[in-house]
Design a protein around this motif. Structure first.
Motif, PDB file in Angstrom:
ATOM      1  N   LEU A 200       0.828  -1.202   0.000  1.00 30.11           N
ATOM      2  CA  LEU A 200       0.000   0.000   0.000  1.00 30.11           C
ATOM      3  C   LEU A 200       0.865   1.254   0.000  1.00 30.11           C
ATOM      4  O   LEU A 200       0.601   2.208  -0.744  1.00 30.11           O
ATOM      5  N   ALA A 201       1.917   1.250   0.812  1.00 32.00           N
ATOM      6  CA  ALA A 201       2.792   2.423   0.927  1.00 32.00           C
ATOM      7  C   ALA A 201       3.483   2.739  -0.395  1.00 32.00           C
ATOM      8  O   ALA A 201       3.515   3.901  -0.829  1.00 32.00           O
ATOM      9  N   TRP A 202       4.012   1.721  -1.042  1.00 24.93           N
ATOM     10  CA  TRP A 202       4.701   1.958  -2.309  1.00 24.93           C
ATOM     11  C   TRP A 202       3.724   2.377  -3.406  1.00 24.93           C
ATOM     12  O   TRP A 202       4.078   3.153  -4.310  1.00 24.93           O
ATOM     13  N   SER A 203       2.504   1.866  -3.356  1.00 22.28           N
ATOM     14  CA  SER A 203       1.494   2.264  -4.342  1.00 22.28           C
ATOM     15  C   SER A 203       1.150   3.746  -4.186  1.00 22.28           C
ATOM     16  O   SER A 203       1.034   4.488  -5.176  1.00 22.28           O
ATOM     17  N   ILE A 204       0.967   4.194  -2.926  1.00 23.20           N
ATOM     18  CA  ILE A 204       0.709   5.618  -2.668  1.00 23.20           C
ATOM     19  C   ILE A 204       1.885   6.465  -3.144  1.00 23.20           C
ATOM     20  O   ILE A 204       1.711   7.524  -3.765  1.00 23.20           O
ATOM     21  N   ASN A 205       3.091   5.980  -2.856  1.00 26.94           N
ATOM     22  CA  ASN A 205       4.302   6.683  -3.271  1.00 26.94           C
ATOM     23  C   ASN A 205       4.342   6.861  -4.787  1.00 26.94           C
ATOM     24  O   ASN A 205       4.618   7.952  -5.303  1.00 26.94           O
ATOM     25  N   TYR A 206       4.033   5.796  -5.499  1.00 27.04           N
ATOM     26  CA  TYR A 206       4.108   5.825  -6.963  1.00 27.04           C
ATOM     27  C   TYR A 206       3.145   6.858  -7.564  1.00 27.04           C
ATOM     28  O   TYR A 206       3.476   7.538  -8.539  1.00 27.04           O
ATOM     29  N   PHE A 207       1.958   6.979  -6.983  1.00 27.06           N
ATOM     30  CA  PHE A 207       0.944   7.882  -7.531  1.00 27.06           C
ATOM     31  C   PHE A 207       0.929   9.261  -6.855  1.00 27.06           C
ATOM     32  O   PHE A 207       0.009  10.050  -7.059  1.00 27.06           O
ATOM     33  N   SER A 208       1.946   9.545  -6.046  1.00 24.28           N
ATOM     34  CA  SER A 208       1.985  10.813  -5.306  1.00 24.28           C
ATOM     35  C   SER A 208       2.051  12.013  -6.238  1.00 24.28           C
ATOM     36  O   SER A 208       2.715  11.982  -7.288  1.00 24.28           O
TER      37      SER A 208
ATOM     38  N   ARG B 282       9.840   7.866  -8.846  1.00 18.77           N
ATOM     39  CA  ARG B 282       8.609   7.134  -9.114  1.00 18.77           C
ATOM     40  C   ARG B 282       8.901   5.703  -9.555  1.00 18.77           C
ATOM     41  O   ARG B 282       8.212   4.759  -9.181  1.00 18.77           O
ATOM     42  N   GLY B 283       9.942   5.549 -10.362  1.00 16.74           N
ATOM     43  CA  GLY B 283      10.353   4.210 -10.773  1.00 16.74           C
ATOM     44  C   GLY B 283      10.824   3.374  -9.594  1.00 16.74           C
ATOM     45  O   GLY B 283      10.540   2.174  -9.508  1.00 16.74           O
ATOM     46  N   LEU B 284      11.541   4.008  -8.666  1.00 19.25           N
ATOM     47  CA  LEU B 284      11.975   3.307  -7.453  1.00 19.25           C
ATOM     48  C   LEU B 284      10.780   2.837  -6.631  1.00 19.25           C
ATOM     49  O   LEU B 284      10.785   1.738  -6.067  1.00 19.25           O
ATOM     50  N   ALA B 285       9.743   3.673  -6.568  1.00 19.69           N
ATOM     51  CA  ALA B 285       8.528   3.281  -5.843  1.00 19.69           C
ATOM     52  C   ALA B 285       7.858   2.093  -6.520  1.00 19.69           C
ATOM     53  O   ALA B 285       7.361   1.180  -5.855  1.00 19.69           O
ATOM     54  N   GLY B 286       7.830   2.091  -7.848  1.00 22.14           N
ATOM     55  CA  GLY B 286       7.250   0.965  -8.567  1.00 22.14           C
ATOM     56  C   GLY B 286       7.998  -0.325  -8.309  1.00 22.14           C
ATOM     57  O   GLY B 286       7.383  -1.394  -8.138  1.00 22.14           O
ATOM     58  N   ILE B 287       9.324  -0.261  -8.252  1.00 24.95           N
ATOM     59  CA  ILE B 287      10.135  -1.445  -7.933  1.00 24.95           C
ATOM     60  C   ILE B 287       9.814  -1.928  -6.524  1.00 24.95           C
ATOM     61  O   ILE B 287       9.705  -3.137  -6.268  1.00 24.95           O
ATOM     62  N   GLY B 288       9.649  -0.975  -5.587  1.00 24.36           N
ATOM     63  CA  GLY B 288       9.285  -1.355  -4.219  1.00 24.36           C
ATOM     64  C   GLY B 288       7.972  -2.103  -4.158  1.00 24.36           C
ATOM     65  O   GLY B 288       7.835  -3.093  -3.429  1.00 24.36           O
TER      66      GLY B 288
ATOM     67  N   SER C  39       2.942   7.890   2.622  1.00 21.98           N
ATOM     68  CA  SER C  39       3.657   6.716   2.131  1.00 21.98           C
ATOM     69  C   SER C  39       4.808   6.343   3.055  1.00 21.98           C
ATOM     70  O   SER C  39       4.985   5.169   3.403  1.00 21.98           O
ATOM     71  N   ARG C  40       5.572   7.334   3.467  1.00 26.30           N
ATOM     72  CA  ARG C  40       6.742   7.041   4.300  1.00 26.30           C
ATOM     73  C   ARG C  40       6.347   6.612   5.710  1.00 26.30           C
ATOM     74  O   ARG C  40       7.014   5.769   6.315  1.00 26.30           O
ATOM     75  N   ILE C  41       5.269   7.177   6.227  1.00 25.05           N
ATOM     76  CA  ILE C  41       4.793   6.733   7.545  1.00 25.05           C
ATOM     77  C   ILE C  41       4.346   5.272   7.481  1.00 25.05           C
ATOM     78  O   ILE C  41       4.670   4.465   8.364  1.00 25.05           O
ATOM     79  N   LEU C  42       3.606   4.923   6.426  1.00 25.20           N
ATOM     80  CA  LEU C  42       3.159   3.532   6.264  1.00 25.20           C
ATOM     81  C   LEU C  42       4.348   2.595   6.077  1.00 25.20           C
ATOM     82  O   LEU C  42       4.375   1.487   6.641  1.00 25.20           O
ATOM     83  N   SER C  43       5.318   3.008   5.276  1.00 22.63           N
ATOM     84  CA  SER C  43       6.533   2.192   5.112  1.00 22.63           C
ATOM     85  C   SER C  43       7.217   1.991   6.457  1.00 22.63           C
ATOM     86  O   SER C  43       7.678   0.891   6.781  1.00 22.63           O
ATOM     87  N   GLY C  44       7.273   3.071   7.249  1.00 18.02           N
ATOM     88  CA  GLY C  44       7.875   2.969   8.572  1.00 18.02           C
ATOM     89  C   GLY C  44       7.126   2.011   9.474  1.00 18.02           C
ATOM     90  O   GLY C  44       7.742   1.254  10.236  1.00 18.02           O
ATOM     91  N   CYS C  45       5.798   2.012   9.381  1.00 20.36           N
ATOM     92  CA  CYS C  45       5.003   1.072  10.174  1.00 20.36           C
ATOM     93  C   CYS C  45       5.364  -0.371   9.831  1.00 20.36           C
ATOM     94  O   CYS C  45       5.526  -1.215  10.716  1.00 20.36           O
ATOM     95  N   SER C  46       5.511  -0.656   8.542  1.00 17.50           N
ATOM     96  CA  SER C  46       5.883  -2.004   8.118  1.00 17.50           C
ATOM     97  C   SER C  46       7.286  -2.366   8.577  1.00 17.50           C
ATOM     98  O   SER C  46       7.547  -3.487   9.016  1.00 17.50           O
ATOM     99  N   VAL C  47       8.191  -1.395   8.480  1.00 17.27           N
ATOM    100  CA  VAL C  47       9.563  -1.627   8.938  1.00 17.27           C
ATOM    101  C   VAL C  47       9.576  -1.959  10.428  1.00 17.27           C
ATOM    102  O   VAL C  47      10.266  -2.884  10.878  1.00 17.27           O
ATOM    103  N   GLY C  48       8.814  -1.190  11.211  1.00 13.56           N
ATOM    104  CA  GLY C  48       8.771  -1.429  12.655  1.00 13.56           C
ATOM    105  C   GLY C  48       8.201  -2.784  13.008  1.00 13.56           C
ATOM    106  O   GLY C  48       8.739  -3.503  13.864  1.00 13.56           O
ATOM    107  N   ILE C  49       7.108  -3.166  12.354  1.00 11.38           N
ATOM    108  CA  ILE C  49       6.489  -4.470  12.621  1.00 11.38           C
ATOM    109  C   ILE C  49       7.441  -5.603  12.263  1.00 11.38           C
ATOM    110  O   ILE C  49       7.618  -6.560  13.024  1.00 11.38           O
ATOM    111  N   THR C  50       8.068  -5.485  11.106  1.00  4.96           N
ATOM    112  CA  THR C  50       8.994  -6.526  10.654  1.00  4.96           C
ATOM    113  C   THR C  50      10.174  -6.657  11.596  1.00  4.96           C
ATOM    114  O   THR C  50      10.646  -7.769  11.868  1.00  4.96           O
ATOM    115  N   SER C  51      10.657  -5.533  12.118  1.00  2.00           N
ATOM    116  CA  SER C  51      11.870  -5.545  12.928  1.00  2.00           C
ATOM    117  C   SER C  51      11.732  -6.369  14.202  1.00  2.00           C
ATOM    118  O   SER C  51      12.732  -6.895  14.706  1.00  2.00           O
ATOM    119  N   PHE C  52      10.510  -6.505  14.739  1.00  6.35           N
ATOM    120  CA  PHE C  52      10.372  -7.345  15.937  1.00  6.35           C
ATOM    121  C   PHE C  52       9.673  -8.675  15.655  1.00  6.35           C
ATOM    122  O   PHE C  52       9.955  -9.679  16.311  1.00  6.35           O
TER     123      PHE C  52
END
Length: 473
Positions: free
Chosen positions: A120-128, A193-199, A137-150
């Motif tokens: 979801l975060a990368w999709s929002i990023n791509y269409f920003s 935008r291309g980087l977001a699509g790869i993500g 987008s970055r807050i959502l990415s951070g949420c995923s990073v935090g969840i994954t980290s533990f």
């Protein structure tokens, strides 16, 4: 493969042991660790560790994307800075609030949630089209990073056998470093935008493959789903492996668990927080986030972007070196070596920048020195203090509080990350890069004392054995 160390029944509480000794006496080898036992665990580790590719990719995104984002979205420097800083803030929030999810939903479903949020975060990023959507987008990415980290260290700690837990437990860090490398390389060819699509594309394979692997047997046992626990454990150990003894051990621990927060729980939790503190106050995120600017300032003869790419490659390769020896040498030996190397390299970098900025000396004869020191510094970090605190977090936290405590430890880690990344530029501007590097060097020297006095060795021990010993001390 070498033999599997199994636990023997203990009639009485073990004696207190020094922190730098192994957690339990040596036990005899009773059976071979068959290849068909390893393959399912290797498969499960590879699939769940894919999430860390997304973690590394998201963490590195701002560096190659920032300039084209500023151009296309007409961002100010302040807005661009917040886009970089919101990821660790999102990770902090999700780490604080994600503990109940890993206990209620389970480890596997929590990881699925994390990957879905990534997509979801990368999709929002791509269409920003403006900075507000980039913030989201970055807050959502951070949420995923935090969840994954533990959630990811907990999943691996509860599924891998002791003999291979160290080696396979370092896979997530290696995958994360690979994600950083993918982002840096992709950034040479595509814009933000291309980087977001790869993500977004990188998020999809996990959602397909994760259904192959089971939930952890320990979580099933905690929910009194004993039949599912046996099925899960049988899948992880292989069809020809008798899992009766291991299931009985898990049930015994659960039945005799008082499910209260004991004083020794606090002691173990403080050890985990200490490891997280020294990991982040080694200065690694300041170095990673500001590598290009540091090399530009150093006057190195190599292009700053080339130096950054070299650091990324070293960061990726060195984790595999640690994985080869972590179960032979032990966790503490690697961290000793890691902290010593980083302390020396940071001290040398401090001297270099002192002579360059304060004494205004001509250092063209040693222009190679900053890159060499950074390579050894990153090698040292990725060899020990990078991956092992996360590995040990899953190993030494008691089952009763593992999910909640891992969540809090991850939140503390991301708090330290945020503090370091936001204050490092101000620190350098106010006192100079040399004092910043010397400060981190002193922290690494202090970490050696902490490791010696408080941190136990956990190699080749089951989680139940580790918990018994720690509770007796």
């Amino acid at each position: 493969m070498s033999g599997l160390l199994e636990d023997q029944p203990q009639e009485s509480a073990p004696q207190e042991i020094p922190a730098d000794e192994e957690l339990a006496p040596k036990v005899r080898v009773t059976k071979k660790l068959r290849k068909n036992n390893i393959v399912p665990q290797l498969l499960a580790t590879g699939i769940v560790s894919w999430l860390d590719i997304l973690v590394g990719y998201a963490s590195a995104y701002s560096s190659p994307a920032e300039s084209t984002m500023i151009r296309d979205l007409n961002l100010t420097k302040s807005e661009a800075s917040w886009i970089s800083s919101l990821l660790p803030m999102g990770a902090l929030v999700s780490s604080l609030t994600g503990g109940p999810a890993v206990e209620f939903l389970g480890r596997k479903k929590t990881l699925i949630v994390a990957d879905t949020i990534f997509l979801l975060a990368w999709s929002i990023n791509y269409f920003s089209r403006n900075y507000w959507s980039m913030y989201a987008s970055r807050i959502l990415s951070g949420c995923s990073v935090g969840i994954t980290s533990f959630a990811l260290p907990v999943y691996l700690a509860e599924t891998l056998q002791p003999k291979i837990r160290g080696r396979l437990g370092l896979f997530p860090t290696a995958f994360g470093n690979f994600g950083i490398l993918i982002c840096f390389i992709s950034g040479s060819f595509v814009e933000w935008r291309g980087l977001a699509g790869i993500g977004a594309l990188l998020s999809i394979p996990f959602l397909v493959a994760i259904w192959i692997v089971p939930e952890t047997p320990r979580w099933y046992i905690s929910k009194k789903k004993n039949r599912r626990a046996r099925v899960s454990l049988q899948w992880l150990r292989g069809s020809k492996c008798d899992v009766t003894k291991e299931i009985e051990e898990l049930q015994y621990v659960k039945n005799n668990d008082k499910a209260t927060f004991a004083r020794w729980h606090l002691k173990v939790f403080m050890i985990v927080l200490g490891l997280m503190f020294f990991q982040q106050f080694s200065g690694i995120n300041a170095v990673i986030f500001y590598t290009t600017k540091i090399f530009e300032k150093s006057g190195s003869f190599l292009d700053a972007s080339v130096c950054t790419a070299i650091i990324g490659i070293v960061n990726f390769v060195s984790t595999f070196l640690a994985a080869v020896v972590v179960d032979k040498l032990g966790r503490k030996v690697l961290m000793y070596v890691s902290c010593t190397i980083m302390a020396f390299m940071l001290a040398i970098l401090g001297v270099y920048f002192f002579l360059l900025d304060v004494k205004h000396m001509d250092l063209k004869l040693v222009e190679w020195l900053p890159l060499s020191c950074f390579i050894l510094y990153v090698l040292g970090f990725s060899f020990g203090m990078g991956p092992i605190p996360w590995l040990m977090m899953g190993e030494i936290l008691p089952a009763t509080i593992r999910g909640q405590a891992a969540s809090m430890a991850a939140a503390f880690n991301w708090t330290c990350t945020f503090v370091i990344t936001k204050t490092f530029p101000l620190f350098v501007d106010s006192v100079g890069a040399h004092y910043a590097f010397w400060f981190f060097s002193v922290i690494m020297i202090c970490s050696l004392v902490f490791l010696k006095l408080f941190v136990p060795e956990t190699k080749k021990r089951t989680l139940e054995d580790i918990e018994r010993i720690l509770s007796a001390n």
